[in-house]
Design an enzyme around this catalytic site. Structure first.
Site, PDB file in Angstrom:
ATOM      1  N   ASN A  15       0.929  -1.405   0.021  1.00  0.00           N
ATOM      2  CA  ASN A  15      -0.161   0.018  -0.028  1.00  0.00           C
ATOM      3  C   ASN A  15       0.873   1.255  -0.019  1.00  0.00           C
ATOM      4  O   ASN A  15       1.359   1.562   1.046  1.00  0.00           O
ATOM      5  CB  ASN A  15      -0.926  -0.099   1.217  1.00  0.00           C
ATOM      6  CG  ASN A  15      -1.443   1.265   1.532  1.00  0.00           C
ATOM      7  OD1 ASN A  15      -1.762   2.086   0.609  1.00  0.00           O
ATOM      8  ND2 ASN A  15      -2.239   1.408   2.519  1.00  0.00           N
TER       9      ASN A  15
ATOM     10  N   HIS B  63      -9.474   1.145   4.615  1.00  0.00           N
ATOM     11  CA  HIS B  63      -8.253   1.194   5.336  1.00  0.00           C
ATOM     12  C   HIS B  63      -8.579   2.291   6.753  1.00  0.00           C
ATOM     13  O   HIS B  63      -9.229   3.048   6.720  1.00  0.00           O
ATOM     14  CB  HIS B  63      -7.219   1.870   4.530  1.00  0.00           C
ATOM     15  CG  HIS B  63      -5.906   1.742   5.055  1.00  0.00           C
ATOM     16  ND1 HIS B  63      -5.463   2.884   6.023  1.00  0.00           N
ATOM     17  CD2 HIS B  63      -4.817   0.792   5.115  1.00  0.00           C
ATOM     18  CE1 HIS B  63      -4.019   2.521   6.368  1.00  0.00           C
ATOM     19  NE2 HIS B  63      -3.784   1.453   5.720  1.00  0.00           N
TER      20      HIS B  63
ATOM     21  N   LYS C  90       0.002   4.162  -0.274  1.00  0.00           N
ATOM     22  CA  LYS C  90      -0.594   5.580   0.333  1.00  0.00           C
ATOM     23  C   LYS C  90      -0.178   6.741  -0.561  1.00  0.00           C
ATOM     24  O   LYS C  90      -0.241   6.651  -1.817  1.00  0.00           O
ATOM     25  CB  LYS C  90       0.137   5.738   1.732  1.00  0.00           C
ATOM     26  CG  LYS C  90      -0.114   4.503   2.533  1.00  0.00           C
ATOM     27  CD  LYS C  90       0.264   4.722   4.024  1.00  0.00           C
ATOM     28  CE  LYS C  90      -0.105   3.176   4.760  1.00  0.00           C
ATOM     29  NZ  LYS C  90       0.010   3.256   6.234  1.00  0.00           N
TER      30      LYS C  90
ATOM     31  N   GLU D  69      -6.834   4.723   7.798  1.00  0.00           N
ATOM     32  CA  GLU D  69      -6.575   6.123   7.606  1.00  0.00           C
ATOM     33  C   GLU D  69      -7.731   6.550   6.769  1.00  0.00           C
ATOM     34  O   GLU D  69      -8.197   7.705   6.988  1.00  0.00           O
ATOM     35  CB  GLU D  69      -5.257   6.030   6.645  1.00  0.00           C
ATOM     36  CG  GLU D  69      -4.124   5.799   7.417  1.00  0.00           C
ATOM     37  CD  GLU D  69      -2.848   5.476   6.565  1.00  0.00           C
ATOM     38  OE1 GLU D  69      -2.837   5.337   5.553  1.00  0.00           O
ATOM     39  OE2 GLU D  69      -2.152   5.043   7.325  1.00  0.00           O
TER      40      GLU D  69
ATOM     41  N   GLY E  64       2.347   2.089  10.684  1.00  0.00           N
ATOM     42  CA  GLY E  64       3.177   3.140  10.617  1.00  0.00           C
ATOM     43  C   GLY E  64       3.903   3.506  11.868  1.00  0.00           C
ATOM     44  O   GLY E  64       4.649   4.501  12.049  1.00  0.00           O
TER      45      GLY E  64
ATOM     46  N   SER F 205       3.239  -2.344  10.281  1.00  0.00           N
ATOM     47  CA  SER F 205       4.506  -2.321  10.697  1.00  0.00           C
ATOM     48  C   SER F 205       5.134  -3.668  10.414  1.00  0.00           C
ATOM     49  O   SER F 205       6.207  -4.119  11.229  1.00  0.00           O
ATOM     50  CB  SER F 205       4.854  -1.949  12.262  1.00  0.00           C
ATOM     51  OG  SER F 205       4.454  -0.720  12.476  1.00  0.00           O
TER      52      SER F 205
ATOM     53  N   GLU G 124      -5.613  -5.341  10.490  1.00  0.00           N
ATOM     54  CA  GLU G 124      -4.438  -4.130  10.939  1.00  0.00           C
ATOM     55  C   GLU G 124      -4.956  -3.692  11.940  1.00  0.00           C
ATOM     56  O   GLU G 124      -5.618  -2.759  12.057  1.00  0.00           O
ATOM     57  CB  GLU G 124      -4.550  -3.217   9.559  1.00  0.00           C
ATOM     58  CG  GLU G 124      -4.038  -3.646   8.098  1.00  0.00           C
ATOM     59  CD  GLU G 124      -3.657  -2.624   7.335  1.00  0.00           C
ATOM     60  OE1 GLU G 124      -2.543  -2.752   6.909  1.00  0.00           O
ATOM     61  OE2 GLU G 124      -4.419  -1.760   6.875  1.00  0.00           O
TER      62      GLU G 124
HETATM   63  P1  PGA Z   1       2.815   0.012   7.792  1.00  0.00           P
HETATM   64  O1  PGA Z   1       1.078   0.349   7.104  1.00  0.00           O
HETATM   65  O2  PGA Z   1       3.251  -1.184   7.090  1.00  0.00           O
HETATM   66  O3  PGA Z   1       3.646   1.228   7.332  1.00  0.00           O
HETATM   67  O4  PGA Z   1       2.484   0.059   9.265  1.00  0.00           O
HETATM   68  C1  PGA Z   1       0.579  -0.796   6.894  1.00  0.00           C
HETATM   69  C2  PGA Z   1      -0.876  -0.227   6.308  1.00  0.00           C
HETATM   70  O5  PGA Z   1      -1.101   0.721   6.335  1.00  0.00           O
HETATM   71  O6  PGA Z   1      -1.519  -0.986   5.344  1.00  0.00           O
END
Ligand code: PGA
Length: 255
Positions: A9, A94, A11, A96, A172, A213, A166
């Site tokens: 992803n 997601h 982003k 976010e 993140g 992460s 997740e």
């Molecule tokens: P990350 O993000 O691996 O940077 O923690 C995962 C995600 O948002 O799908």
């Protein structure tokens, strides 16, 4: 047998040019790896260029979001039919999107139905926030999100989608869940909820990723777990070599 799926992803990172450079840096290596599906999810504007760069590659393309409506006066939005031919997967719900853009379980369900109706495979994200985790609400939150997202879908449709568990506190932050804890939620909550809503066969067929992460150093911990079928990778998917390594480790452990 569920084929593992590692999806990157990207982003809101990478211009069109940067996206093509990144995918070109990983394509040849990814094409040599058998037994794992690898997917890259660039920003909308780079989908076309990335899809072109991946023609005759086995690497798949995904979008990061879409609207549920066929078309309409929705400034700034992207309709399902606009993605058809550009990508095969679409990330929906997601955390976010939920946290910053007001996405709801109901909206995620509408999007899932629209995606499936257009032959796109949703990657539906679920997961508890840190406050919910601290309050011991992980199981009820995830159960509710899974139930709501799948409302009205047939067992066949559910078999063709992917769920990404997740934990929001792991995204993140560099603070990943343990493999064991992620596997417990995936097996006892996500898969068990699907078994209750549909049947055991459907629950065993659907692929469920862990996200939050993950990186080349910890991917093995997740892929050694029997109920984890891959990862939705954020930050680490922006490094060609690291992402390839994650797919390679997955192939070694699971195929
Ligand atoms: P990350 O993000 O691996 O940077 O923690 C995962 C995600 O948002 O799908």
């Amino acid at each position: 047998m569920r084929k593992p799926i590692i999806a990157g992803n990207w982003k809101m990172y990478k211009t069109i040019g940067e996206a093509v450079t990144l995918v070109e840096a990983m394509r040849a290596s990814l094409d040599e790896i058998e037994g794992v599906e690898s997917v890259v999810c660039p920003p909308f504007v780079a989908l076309s260029a990335v899809a072109a760069a991946l023609q005759s590659s086995r690497v798949k393309v995904g979008a990061q979001n879409m609207h549920w409506a066929e078309q309409g006066a929705y400034t700034g939005e992207i309709a399902p039919a606009m993605l058809v031919g550009l990508c095969q997967y679409v990330i929906l719900g997601h955390s976010e999107r939920r946290a910053y853009f007001g996405e709801t379980d109901e909206g995620v369900n509408r999007k899932a139905k629209a995606a499936l109706a257009h032959g796109l495979s949703p990657i539906i994200c679920v997961g508890e926030t840190e406050a919910q985790y601290d309050a011991g609400e992980t199981d009820s939150v995830v159960r509710h999100q899974v139930t709501a997202a799948l409302g009205g879908l047939t067992a066949n449709q559910v078999c063709s989608l992917v769920i990404a568990y997740e934990p929001v506190w792991a995204i993140g932050t560099g603070k990943a869940a343990t493999g064991e804890a992620a596997n417990r939620v995936i097996r006892d909550i996500v898969r068990a909820t699907i078994a209750e809503l549909y049947d055991e066969e459907t629950a065993q067929a659907v692929r469920i990723q862990y996200g939050g992460s993950t990186n080349p150093a910890n991917i093995a911990e997740f892929m050694q777990q029997p109920d984890i079928d891959g990862a939705l990778v954020g930050g680490a998917s922006l490094q060609a070599e690291g992402f390839v390594q994650m797919v390679r480790i997955t192939a070694r452990l699971r195929s």
